[in-house]
Design a protein around this motif. Structure first.
Motif, short mmCIF file in Angstrom:
data_model
loop_
_atom_site.label_atom_id
_atom_site.label_comp_id
_atom_site.label_asym_id
_atom_site.label_seq_id
_atom_site.Cartn_x
_atom_site.Cartn_y
_atom_site.Cartn_z
N SER A 176 0.77 -1.26 -0.10
CA SER A 176 0.10 -0.09 -0.02
C SER A 176 0.95 1.36 0.04
O SER A 176 0.47 2.33 -0.69
CB SER A 176 -0.96 0.06 1.06
OG SER A 176 -1.81 -0.94 1.07
N GLY A 180 0.56 3.75 -3.08
CA GLY A 180 0.35 5.34 -2.48
C GLY A 180 1.32 6.38 -3.33
O GLY A 180 0.97 7.36 -3.50
N ARG A 181 2.62 6.04 -3.15
CA ARG A 181 3.53 6.82 -3.87
C ARG A 181 3.43 6.85 -5.23
O ARG A 181 3.91 7.91 -5.93
CB ARG A 181 4.88 6.35 -3.54
CG ARG A 181 5.16 6.50 -1.92
CD ARG A 181 6.77 6.30 -1.71
NE ARG A 181 7.46 5.33 -2.27
CZ ARG A 181 7.44 4.11 -1.36
NH1 ARG A 181 7.12 4.36 0.12
NH2 ARG A 181 8.11 2.96 -1.56
N HIS A 186 -7.41 7.14 -5.75
CA HIS A 186 -7.56 5.83 -5.27
C HIS A 186 -7.52 5.03 -6.45
O HIS A 186 -7.82 3.87 -6.45
CB HIS A 186 -8.97 5.73 -4.67
CG HIS A 186 -9.37 6.49 -3.51
ND1 HIS A 186 -9.89 7.64 -3.48
CD2 HIS A 186 -9.25 6.21 -2.12
CE1 HIS A 186 -9.90 8.11 -1.99
NE2 HIS A 186 -9.42 7.29 -1.54
N LEU A 237 -5.07 3.48 3.12
CA LEU A 237 -4.00 4.16 1.76
C LEU A 237 -3.86 5.48 2.21
O LEU A 237 -2.77 6.11 1.96
CB LEU A 237 -4.83 3.88 0.42
CG LEU A 237 -4.18 4.38 -0.53
CD1 LEU A 237 -2.49 3.75 -0.67
CD2 LEU A 237 -4.89 4.32 -1.70
N GLU A 238 -4.93 6.18 2.55
CA GLU A 238 -4.91 7.76 2.80
C GLU A 238 -3.73 7.87 3.94
O GLU A 238 -3.07 8.80 3.95
CB GLU A 238 -6.13 8.32 3.10
CG GLU A 238 -6.13 9.74 3.92
CD GLU A 238 -5.38 10.68 2.71
OE1 GLU A 238 -5.17 12.11 2.99
OE2 GLU A 238 -5.62 10.45 1.41
N ARG A 241 -0.37 7.67 3.02
CA ARG A 241 0.34 8.70 2.33
C ARG A 241 0.69 9.90 3.18
O ARG A 241 1.70 10.63 2.73
CB ARG A 241 -0.73 8.96 1.30
CG ARG A 241 -0.90 8.45 0.20
CD ARG A 241 -2.00 9.33 -1.03
NE ARG A 241 -1.64 8.76 -2.28
CZ ARG A 241 -2.71 7.92 -2.89
NH1 ARG A 241 -3.99 7.96 -2.16
NH2 ARG A 241 -2.66 7.66 -4.14
N ALA A 306 -0.12 14.19 -1.59
CA ALA A 306 -1.27 13.13 -2.53
C ALA A 306 -2.28 13.71 -2.99
O ALA A 306 -2.98 13.12 -4.05
CB ALA A 306 -1.87 12.19 -1.08
#
Length: 313
Positions: A176, A180-181, A186, A237-238, A241, A306
């Motif tokens: 994840s 995310g990077r 999403h 996921l948020e 980040r 993000a």
């Protein structure tokens, strides 16, 4: 349209715990994800009377993937560097859920969640270079030993499934962070959930295809997909980040207690005093691993970079 990669922030500028300014604190997001996951586990336990744990898990994974694709409508073209992490995340999502539900069918929710939590705890400890963290590993191991100290018969297959689920959870956290990077919004998560659904679909069709026409099962599986897949995966996921995987693992230290409390209140699963002590030792191990400075991992992405925030197992 190609998914734009998220720009990495310098390692020194990424704080270990980075609540979003003017938004919902990261710690609160993680707590919401934990509660959502455990409420989903309660529904899953009830669905076991209709279908096997494998079918329930696979139906959740399939519907979660469908919902993610429909809700976030990800771009199908992604950079090559993101393909492998997305596939790995999809495999981790499918594997950890299958193993966790197999454990949940054999041992209490609090026990399964505590053993499962060894995965995130390992991620948290791997992010530290301090020698004393070996003591926290030993403490967590002792806590698990107390937890499996049962007066009656204990399903060791359930314990092993929980350990396997923990390994999958650790892989989920690592993948994840990479997804995310390298993806925006999403998109990466939705594609990973969709891929996991494709992996799980043949099992549902081969084993219990008739259940796809059962409205009670479908309603339960759909609710389960939202509570245990869509909501927590998006939140986590948020969170990943904003903070490092090690910090995320530390934040999840309340997961065993939340699971045991939900199991007691909603499922009537009572644990012995020594087992509650074992849960407490695992939580203390996580709290201990959080003390003192830990070098942030390079490439950690802050919430600002993000490009979006949520107003996340």
């Amino acid at each position: 349209m190609v998914v734009s990669p998220v720009q990495d922030t310098p390692a020194r500028s990424a704080p270990r715990f980075s609540p979003q300014r003017g938004g919902v604190p990261t710690s609160l997001l993680v707590v919401v994800a934990m509660v959502s996951i455990q409420l989903g586990a309660v529904i899953a336990k009830h669905l076991f009377s209709i279908a096997s744990p494998t079918t329930v898990a696979c139906a959740r994974i399939v519907l979660g993937g469908v919902f993610a694709i429909l809700l976030w409508r990800p771009a199908l073209r992604v950079e090559r560097t993101a393909l492998l992490p997305i596939a790995g995340l999809g495999v981790a999502i499918a594997g950890m859920n299958l193993c966790f539900y197999a454990a949940l069918d054999r041992i209490p929710l609090g026990m399964a969640a505590t053993i499962d939590f060894l995965g995130p705890l390992t991620i948290a400890l791997l992010g530290s270079r301090r020698w004393r963290d070996a003591l926290w590993v030993a403490g967590a191991g002792a806590g698990v030993l107390l937890l499996v100290d049962n007066e009656g018969p204990l399903s060791w297959s359930g314990v092993l499934f929980a350990v396997a689920a923990g390994a999958g959870w650790g892989a989920y956290i690592a993948c994840s962070a990479v997804v995310g990077r390298h993806t925006a919004g999403h998109d990466g998560l939705a594609l990973a959930m969709g891929f996991g659904g494709l992996l799980a679909l043949p099992s549902v069709i081969a084993n219990d295809a008739a259940l796809l026409l059962n409205p009670v099962f479908l309603a339960g599986a759909a609710t389960l997909a939202v509570l245990s897949s869509l909501v927590p995966h998006a939140i986590e996921l948020e969170a990943l980040r904003r903070i490092t995987p090690a910090a995320f693992g530390v934040m999840m230290s309340l997961e065993p207690a939340v699971a045991a409390g939900v199991g007691l209140l909603l499922l009537g699963e009572e644990l012995r005093v020594v087992q509650w002590l074992g849960i407490g030792m695992v939580i203390v191990a996580c709290a201990g691993s959080a003390r003192g400075p830990v070098e942030p991992q390079s490439g950690t992405v802050s919430g600002d970079s993000a490009g979006h925030h949520i107003p996340g197992d």
